[in-house]
Motif scaffolding. Sequence first.
Motif, short mmCIF file in Angstrom:
data_model
loop_
_atom_site.label_atom_id
_atom_site.label_comp_id
_atom_site.label_asym_id
_atom_site.label_seq_id
_atom_site.Cartn_x
_atom_site.Cartn_y
_atom_site.Cartn_z
N TYR A 1 0.84 -1.20 0.00
CA TYR A 1 0.00 0.00 0.00
C TYR A 1 0.87 1.26 0.00
O TYR A 1 0.60 2.22 -0.72
N TYR A 2 1.93 1.23 0.82
CA TYR A 2 2.82 2.38 0.91
C TYR A 2 4.18 2.05 0.29
O TYR A 2 4.61 0.90 0.33
N ALA A 3 4.84 3.07 -0.22
CA ALA A 3 6.21 2.91 -0.66
C ALA A 3 7.09 2.59 0.56
O ALA A 3 6.84 3.09 1.66
N PRO B 1 8.96 9.50 0.29
CA PRO B 1 9.60 10.82 0.18
C PRO B 1 8.70 11.89 0.78
O PRO B 1 7.52 11.64 1.09
N GLU B 2 9.23 13.07 0.91
CA GLU B 2 8.41 14.22 1.33
C GLU B 2 7.62 14.74 0.14
O GLU B 2 8.04 14.59 -1.00
N TYR C 1 5.04 13.28 1.58
CA TYR C 1 4.16 12.18 1.97
C TYR C 1 4.53 11.59 3.32
O TYR C 1 3.66 11.23 4.12
N LEU C 2 5.83 11.53 3.62
CA LEU C 2 6.26 11.02 4.91
C LEU C 2 5.76 11.93 6.03
O LEU C 2 5.23 11.44 7.04
N GLN C 3 5.88 13.23 5.84
CA GLN C 3 5.41 14.17 6.86
C GLN C 3 3.91 14.05 7.07
O GLN C 3 3.42 14.10 8.20
N ARG C 4 3.17 13.85 5.98
CA ARG C 4 1.71 13.71 6.09
C ARG C 4 1.34 12.44 6.84
O ARG C 4 0.41 12.43 7.66
N ARG C 5 2.06 11.36 6.58
CA ARG C 5 1.78 10.11 7.28
C ARG C 5 2.09 10.25 8.77
O ARG C 5 1.32 9.76 9.61
N GLN C 6 3.16 10.92 9.10
CA GLN C 6 3.51 11.13 10.50
C GLN C 6 2.48 12.02 11.19
O GLN C 6 2.11 11.79 12.35
N GLU C 7 2.00 13.03 10.45
CA GLU C 7 0.97 13.91 11.01
C GLU C 7 -0.31 13.12 11.26
O GLU C 7 -1.00 13.34 12.28
#
Length: 249
Positions: free
Chosen positions: A88-90, A94-95, A97-103
């Motif tokens: 589902y996820y890479a 990369p950003e 997207y990583l920041q959004r997932r952490q948020e």
Amino acid sequence: MIGQGVAAQSRIDEIIAGRFACRDFSGAPVGRGTIEQILRVARFAPSGANIQPWHVYVLAGPAKDRVSAALREAHETARDAHMSEYSYYASDLPEPYLQRRQEFGRLFYGSLGIAQADIEARSAQTAKNYAFFGAPVGLIVTIDRRLEVGSWLDLGMFVQNVLLAAAGHGLQSCPQETFSRYHRILRPLLSIPTEQLVVCGISIGRARDETRGRLMPRADVAEFTSFAGFEEQSATQRERTRPWEAETN
């Protein structure tokens, strides 16, 4: 809801902007006829060459309870022995997207009062997926594994249609990728043929708290959109070509 103080311009705008991933359902029953009507509308999703690559297993009552019990047991006793047949996820996000997932993790678990380091509490919250978060109806969605990525695009549009059609009936929903992890449990329980790959589940019902809306923010249009050609139009022309006005002319 739509942003920047702009009111919804149509009923479909309201439905799209008001839909959210509900993870706490009241359990109030939803009839088979309603689900059939939701699927009857959702089937009109765009589909390349009209392939219509989706298949749906609809669960309610004792059938849903049996599936839930089996999945919860697997999650509690052997979760490491199960994994999805697709990613589902890479593996290296990369950003931005990583920041959004952490948020997402901070907002979601924070809203539940669960510390991010509390693995046991996080696992218990994950387990609620397999009871369809208390929803009276659960769907398991599959796709023929012999198809290519274009058909997955079609499937995504079908799933979105299901969510929006449910909202049109005053229902909330939650699409859940985590069901794909336990495809080996689901396959014999639902007689899923080998050529069908389990993609996700969908919980459908009435939210326990109807006033609780969207938790997750969305990027502003300017962050993900590139416009070209509109600079050559006058302000009046741009206003006249707004899609909701074109519909009524």
